[in-house]
Design a protein around this motif. Structure first.
Motif, PDB file in Angstrom:
ATOM      1  N   CYS A  46      54.360  34.882  48.502  1.00 51.35           N
ATOM      2  CA  CYS A  46      55.643  35.096  49.182  1.00 51.35           C
ATOM      3  C   CYS A  46      55.560  35.084  50.712  1.00 51.35           C
ATOM      4  O   CYS A  46      56.518  34.722  51.388  1.00 51.35           O
ATOM      5  N   CYS A  49      56.874  32.505  53.546  1.00 51.61           N
ATOM      6  CA  CYS A  49      58.303  32.377  53.867  1.00 51.61           C
ATOM      7  C   CYS A  49      58.931  33.675  54.357  1.00 51.61           C
ATOM      8  O   CYS A  49      59.938  33.649  55.050  1.00 51.61           O
ATOM      9  N   HIS A  50      58.356  34.825  53.970  1.00 52.28           N
ATOM     10  CA  HIS A  50      59.070  36.083  54.238  1.00 52.28           C
ATOM     11  C   HIS A  50      58.492  36.914  55.370  1.00 52.28           C
ATOM     12  O   HIS A  50      58.871  38.061  55.546  1.00 52.28           O
ATOM     13  N   MET A  80      64.797  33.761  43.371  1.00 47.92           N
ATOM     14  CA  MET A  80      63.356  33.576  43.569  1.00 47.92           C
ATOM     15  C   MET A  80      62.599  33.258  42.277  1.00 47.92           C
ATOM     16  O   MET A  80      61.374  33.368  42.223  1.00 47.92           O
ATOM     17  N   SER A 207      73.078  40.672  46.161  1.00 45.56           N
ATOM     18  CA  SER A 207      71.634  40.490  46.317  1.00 45.56           C
ATOM     19  C   SER A 207      70.953  41.723  46.883  1.00 45.56           C
ATOM     20  O   SER A 207      69.829  42.037  46.510  1.00 45.56           O
TER      21      SER A 207
HETATM   22  C1  HEC Z   1      59.237  28.629  50.008  1.00 43.68           C
HETATM   23  C2  HEC Z   1      59.725  29.794  50.667  1.00 43.68           C
HETATM   24  C3  HEC Z   1      59.818  31.066  49.859  1.00 43.68           C
HETATM   25  C4  HEC Z   1      58.854  31.661  49.070  1.00 43.68           C
HETATM   26  C5  HEC Z   1      57.451  31.190  48.805  1.00 43.68           C
HETATM   27  C6  HEC Z   1      59.446  32.892  48.589  1.00 43.68           C
HETATM   28  N1  HEC Z   1      60.722  33.013  49.063  1.00 43.68           N
HETATM   29 FE1  HEC Z   1      61.971  34.571  48.668  1.00 43.68          FE
HETATM   30  N2  HEC Z   1      63.470  33.611  49.706  1.00 43.68           N
HETATM   31  C7  HEC Z   1      63.354  32.416  50.348  1.00 43.68           C
HETATM   32  C8  HEC Z   1      64.651  32.023  50.853  1.00 43.68           C
HETATM   33  C9  HEC Z   1      64.969  30.754  51.636  1.00 43.68           C
HETATM   34  C10 HEC Z   1      65.558  33.028  50.470  1.00 43.68           C
HETATM   35  C11 HEC Z   1      67.061  33.070  50.698  1.00 43.68           C
HETATM   36  C12 HEC Z   1      67.655  32.411  49.493  1.00 43.68           C
HETATM   37  C13 HEC Z   1      69.138  32.395  49.493  1.00 43.68           C
HETATM   38  O1  HEC Z   1      69.767  33.153  50.220  1.00 43.68           O
HETATM   39  O2  HEC Z   1      69.646  31.594  48.730  1.00 43.68           O
HETATM   40  C14 HEC Z   1      64.771  34.024  49.764  1.00 43.68           C
HETATM   41  C15 HEC Z   1      65.306  35.210  49.251  1.00 43.68           C
HETATM   42  C16 HEC Z   1      64.547  36.218  48.687  1.00 43.68           C
HETATM   43  C17 HEC Z   1      65.058  37.498  48.306  1.00 43.68           C
HETATM   44  C18 HEC Z   1      66.512  37.953  48.426  1.00 43.68           C
HETATM   45  C19 HEC Z   1      67.122  37.713  47.086  1.00 43.68           C
HETATM   46  C20 HEC Z   1      68.546  37.395  47.063  1.00 43.68           C
HETATM   47  O3  HEC Z   1      69.114  37.551  45.964  1.00 43.68           O
HETATM   48  O4  HEC Z   1      69.121  36.970  48.081  1.00 43.68           O
HETATM   49  C21 HEC Z   1      64.016  38.208  47.786  1.00 43.68           C
HETATM   50  C22 HEC Z   1      64.066  39.617  47.230  1.00 43.68           C
HETATM   51  C23 HEC Z   1      62.851  37.360  47.854  1.00 43.68           C
HETATM   52  N3  HEC Z   1      63.210  36.152  48.400  1.00 43.68           N
HETATM   53  C24 HEC Z   1      61.609  37.730  47.412  1.00 43.68           C
HETATM   54  C25 HEC Z   1      60.544  36.837  47.300  1.00 43.68           C
HETATM   55  C26 HEC Z   1      59.298  37.168  46.656  1.00 43.68           C
HETATM   56  C27 HEC Z   1      58.985  38.517  46.038  1.00 43.68           C
HETATM   57  C28 HEC Z   1      58.512  36.071  46.740  1.00 43.68           C
HETATM   58  C29 HEC Z   1      57.137  35.892  46.186  1.00 43.68           C
HETATM   59  C30 HEC Z   1      57.039  35.986  44.761  1.00 43.68           C
HETATM   60  C31 HEC Z   1      59.276  35.043  47.449  1.00 43.68           C
HETATM   61  N4  HEC Z   1      60.496  35.559  47.761  1.00 43.68           N
HETATM   62  C32 HEC Z   1      58.783  33.785  47.754  1.00 43.68           C
HETATM   63  C33 HEC Z   1      62.189  31.682  50.508  1.00 43.68           C
HETATM   64  C34 HEC Z   1      60.992  31.937  49.830  1.00 43.68           C
END
Ligand code: HEC
Length: 618
Positions: A46, A49-50, A80, A207
């Motif tokens: 994760c 990106c975060h 996710m 969310s």
């Molecule tokens: C390739 C990039 C990327 C990776 C790797 C990634 N994320 Fe995300 N994540 C994003 C993006 C972009 C958003 C916003 C998505 C949206 O708003 O539609 C997001 C949104 C979220 C959110 C908010 C959820 C929501 O409903 O808006 C959570 C919690 C989250 N990610 C957790 C994780 C976790 C835990 C991992 C690892 C398992 C992970 N992400 C891996 C790009 C990533």
């Protein structure tokens, strides 16, 4: 290393403050989670990106505001799923617990679905359709509409109590509409409740945590409600079914958030946008800072952008190096975490801004700003405090990222009120964390009066806002300790101020009844509400009080920390500090209060309490 970490923990706990600023302890809180097993998985799957590098992806410090359950469901059934697809459920659980610092194991007792309910009935009384009760943000509810006044206080009875599921704070102000109660929550659920029993007519999963109130509109064929979440998503949802109509991300910045309530008017939704980037600056290697506050207007039917106006117009760029040679980026900040007020006659909306987060300071931080409703063009700016650039690194002893201005961090946290006064015509009036209330002309922004009501401080002074009836303003004061010293004594309590002159009419200061309880304070952080002939204010000691509007006498009080309340969920509900923008609200003889502020050194609680009044006596 540990002595330093402990030192940081102690200092930060001393200076936490809302809204953007109080959330600053996340990076510090993180330290205590570093030994959890989810860390390695998070970093593998994760972190790329975060950790703030990707636009639109919420920063991990924002995800930390979510409950472990909602982080888990983002991976199992939410956005996710793909990113978490090669993780086991155990690994997903560990990541959710690592990021939130909470535990997923507890079973959460849900609000029961209604077996029987009349459902949404169009044309029923709407109260709190916008956070400010009316477009002027006066937060005045007449006794006729409330079904409640000072004569009802003697025999208020509990109609129902809800332990908000999975919550340690209750920060979304309920709204009455269509014969239902709409409210958001810490867990991210938004509910339509039946006011008779508290059962859920429907439940919608946002969310992230919903701290805004719920705007209610019956302007179109399909009645709709609107709200925002801490990840800066905004939603338009059908009032009768809870079905999603549209969802937008209101800002691309990883640290963007929405905590001030959007205001619905004339078909458009006006959304205040804030961020918690101020806390990232605690990392000396963080290039501070890139977020700038804004107001976004969208079409209520579609969520499509009408205009977006930033509070900082200067170009952003590298403006120097911090004390260890890392780029400083600016200007930044002037975030907006209060609900816009609207002056229909002059086609303007008003917001207050926070401080700048990096140098140079701008002319629009700690300011009141008037924007044209149709175009978003800035009509005028009244700056209350100049040269206020500050971020969480300041005062921590590790100040590589602290701007030369070094505070004082005097945001406008509470919203503006537009009030027609007999002496000066329409004024825009707002309280600041400095403890001052300012009144300026709504057409020009010219200053009319300024009054110091509280000592001031990083958590206010005036924290989440004031209320008004006729030509009197009601000003709650927090004056919570913030680790700094001030020349004047603190004045926690409630005050009335003359809107024409700025003179204080009465002050009712609170005794300290905390008895040494942790996170207890006698001051008022939560916004207050005028109901009929009284003003209601919930304090950080867990006590809500009703004050007579003409002399400030305390007419009634309820200590929500004294007893547990048996909740319709089957759990026990408990009150804590009153905090945030979820002030009391009443309709048709039912008074709703929100107690619990488990964040940044306030007493946690999960209580949504419905008190019912007998008929008002004449
Ligand atoms: C390739 C990039 C990327 C990776 C790797 C990634 N994320 Fe995300 N994540 C994003 C993006 C972009 C958003 C916003 C998505 C949206 O708003 O539609 C997001 C949104 C979220 C959110 C908010 C959820 C929501 O409903 O808006 C959570 C919690 C989250 N990610 C957790 C994780 C976790 C835990 C991992 C690892 C398992 C992970 N992400 C891996 C790009 C990533």
């Amino acid at each position: 290393m540990w002595p330093l970490i402990l030192f940081l923990l102690i200092i930060v706990s001393g200076c936490e403050h809302e809204e953007l600023n109080s959330s600053n302890s996340q990076p510090i809180q993180r330290l205590s989670q570093e030994s959890l097993p989810g860390k390695a998985e998070y970093e593998r799957a994760c972190a790329t990106c975060h950790d703030g590098s990707l636009k639109k992806a919420p920063h991990r410090d924002m995800i930390a505001l979510m409950t472990p359950g909602s982080i888990f469901s983002a991976m199992t059934k939410g956005v996710m799923q793909t990113q978490a697809s090669n993780l086991s459920d155990k690994e997903r659980q560990q990541i959710a617990e690592y990021l939130s610092g909470g535990s997923l194991g507890q079973t959460v007792k849900k609000i029961p679905a209604c077996q029987e309910s009349k459902g949404y009935r169009e044309g029923s009384q709407i109260v709190g359709s916008n956070w400010g009760v009316d477009l002027n943000n006066t937060r005045y509810i007449s006794s006729d509409i409330a079904g409640l006044d000072s004569t009802s206080l003697g025999d208020l009875a509990i109609r129902w109590a809800i332990a908000m599921p999975g919550s340690t704070r209750v920060r979304s102000q309920p709204a009455f509409g269509g014969g239902l109660v709409f409210v958001g929550s810490h867990s991210g659920s938004v509910y339509a409740l039946d006011p008779d029993t508290g059962c859920a007519v429907w439940e919608f999963a946002a969310s992230g945590e919903v701290r805004t109130s719920i705007s209610v509109s019956e302007e179109n064929k399909q009645p709709m409600i609107y709200f925002g979440d801490v990840l800066a998503n905004v939603y338009g949802v059908k009032s009768d079914t809870g079905e999603l109509v549209w969802k937008i991300k209101a800002d691309d910045h990883p640290n963007a958030t929405i905590t001030g309530s959007p205001t619905f008017y004339g078909g458009n939704l006006y959304i205040p946008i804030s961020s918690l980037e101020v806390s990232n600056a605690i990392d000396p290697y963080y290039e501070c800072c890139t977020f700038r506050g804004s107001v976004l207007a969208v079409d209520g039917l579609t969520g499509k952008e009408v205009w977006k106006t930033y509070t900082i117009v200067e170009k952003a760029g590298v403006t120097g190096k911090n004390k260890i040679g890392v780029d400083v980026i600016g200007p930044s900040g002037a975030v907006v975490w209060n609900s816009p007020s609207i002056d229909k006659n002059n086609n303007q909306l008003f917001v207050g801004t926070g401080e700048n987060m990096s140098s140079p300071a701008t002319g629009t931080s700690d300011a009141l700003i008037a924007m044209d409703l149709n175009t978003g063009e800035i009509n005028w700016v009244f700056q209350a405090t100049e040269n206020d650039a500050w971020n969480v690194s300041c005062g921590l002893g590790a100040e590589e990222n602290c701007p030369v201005e070094n505070g004082p961090d005097f945001d406008f946290g509470g919203a503006t009120i537009v009030l027609d006064t007999s002496a000066h015509g329409p004024l825009v009036i707002a309280g600041q964390k400095s403890g001052f209330v300012h009144a300026v002309k709504s057409i020009t922004g010219e200053l009319v009066w300024q009054t110091r009501v509280g000592r001031g401080g990083i958590q206010g002074g005036i924290h989440f806002g004031i209320a008004a009836r006729d030509e009197t303003i009601f000003v709650p004061i927090s004056d919570m300790e913030d680790g700094k010293s001030y020349p004047d004594p603190d004045r926690p309590g409630m005050n009335a101020v003359d809107a024409n002159t700025g003179k204080i009419i009465w002050s009712t200061l609170h005794d300290n009844r905390c008895g040494g309880r942790e996170f207890c304070h006698p001051g008022i952080s939560q916004v207050v509400t005028v109901i009929g002939d009284m003003v209601l204010g919930g304090a950080m000691d867990g006590i809500i009080r009703a004050y007579a509007i003409d002399n400030g006498k305390i007419l009634w009080e309820l200590d929500t920390t004294k007893n547990e309340y048996s909740s319709i969920t089957g759990a026990m509900a408990f009150g804590g500090s009153f905090g945030g923008a979820a002030g009391p609200i009443a309709s048709d003889g039912l008074l709703l209060i929100s107690s619990g502020y488990g964040l940044y050194n306030h007493m946690p609680g999960n209580l949504l309490l419905a008190l019912e009044a007998r008929e008002i006596s004449d």
